[in-house]
Design a protein around this motif. Sequence first.
Motif, mmCIF file in Angstrom:
data_model
loop_
_atom_site.group_PDB
_atom_site.id
_atom_site.type_symbol
_atom_site.label_atom_id
_atom_site.label_comp_id
_atom_site.label_asym_id
_atom_site.label_seq_id
_atom_site.Cartn_x
_atom_site.Cartn_y
_atom_site.Cartn_z
ATOM 1 N N ARG A 141 -13.164 -23.027 -40.088
ATOM 2 C CA ARG A 141 -14.580 -23.570 -39.707
ATOM 3 C C ARG A 141 -15.480 -23.213 -38.822
ATOM 4 O O ARG A 141 -14.892 -21.905 -38.220
ATOM 5 N N ARG A 142 -16.698 -23.074 -38.647
ATOM 6 C CA ARG A 142 -17.834 -21.623 -38.134
ATOM 7 C C ARG A 142 -18.307 -23.387 -37.797
ATOM 8 O O ARG A 142 -19.613 -24.163 -37.898
ATOM 9 N N TRP A 157 -17.050 -28.304 -30.013
ATOM 10 C CA TRP A 157 -16.107 -27.851 -31.479
ATOM 11 C C TRP A 157 -14.702 -27.841 -31.923
ATOM 12 O O TRP A 157 -14.229 -28.634 -32.686
ATOM 13 N N TRP A 209 -12.455 -29.384 -34.227
ATOM 14 C CA TRP A 209 -11.081 -29.122 -34.999
ATOM 15 C C TRP A 209 -9.776 -29.274 -34.407
ATOM 16 O O TRP A 209 -9.060 -29.141 -35.369
ATOM 17 N N GLU A 222 -15.537 -19.305 -34.260
ATOM 18 C CA GLU A 222 -14.640 -19.866 -35.721
ATOM 19 C C GLU A 222 -12.945 -20.501 -35.827
ATOM 20 O O GLU A 222 -12.857 -19.584 -35.055
ATOM 21 N N SER A 223 -12.355 -21.400 -36.249
ATOM 22 C CA SER A 223 -11.292 -21.392 -36.425
ATOM 23 C C SER A 223 -10.538 -21.394 -37.560
ATOM 24 O O SER A 223 -10.873 -22.031 -38.796
ATOM 25 N N HIS A 224 -9.472 -20.676 -37.687
ATOM 26 C CA HIS A 224 -9.122 -20.410 -39.123
ATOM 27 C C HIS A 224 -7.305 -21.050 -38.678
ATOM 28 O O HIS A 224 -6.685 -20.047 -37.392
#
Length: 254
Positions: free
Chosen positions: A130-131, A153, A157, A190-192
């Motif tokens: 997710r960005r 954000w 997420w 970013e979420s990873h």
Amino acid sequence: MSSVAESPSSLAVATRTDQSVAILTVDGVLDTGNSASLRDHILQATLDEPAAVIVNISGLKVLDDSASSTFIGAYWQIRANPHVPVVLVCAHRGTREAITRNGAAYFMPVYATEKAATKALSQQSRRAVRRADAQLPADLTSLRESRRLVREWLTAWSQSTLIPVALVVVNVFVENVLEHTASVPVVRIESHGTTATIAVSDSSHAPALRLPPPANGIDVSGLAIVDALSRAWGNTPTAAGKTVWAVIGPENQL
């Protein structure tokens, strides 16, 4: 299909396509004079929307610390097609360890062979990353706004446990842009998986440097705090200036 492109300072990049995967084979010497050229080759390879990009650097000699910075810089500039995974291949264990140690492997995983890289790509679905990003004004209102956006954000997420550390990190990065450059800060997050990356870009080419700790007392500089609170952090040149980034995970707590 294959092609070979010569870059400055004895850097050669051969490109071929194998089952929709673009493979770049890089040979020669990498230094500060041609690192931007290699970054551009990687960016160009993503524009045709291949299934993935493999960059084989087994034949590359690195004269300085520009290698990891080059790969991270390419990653942060892949905006035309950010969902194309880019991975590295290097037969030399020491170089792989250096890439991992300097943080580039967080963004571009590194493998010992092209076969191993291809296998890893085939066994994983494209990473659900997710960005979000935003350009903020070059004034003190950016400090509050950047914190608000990061909170918003990460909450969306389902990464609320990372919010306290993320707020500290983004505040340090934005504050440094406002204090040391004449540019507007661009915040990207970013979420990873269970981790998140906070990055702030500006138009200054001067690197963000952690000052030497004081002879007596505790080092409480902003970047010292980021170093203590993150898995890895760094800054990398981009075509427009630089990006300062930090990776945080569940173990990073205040």
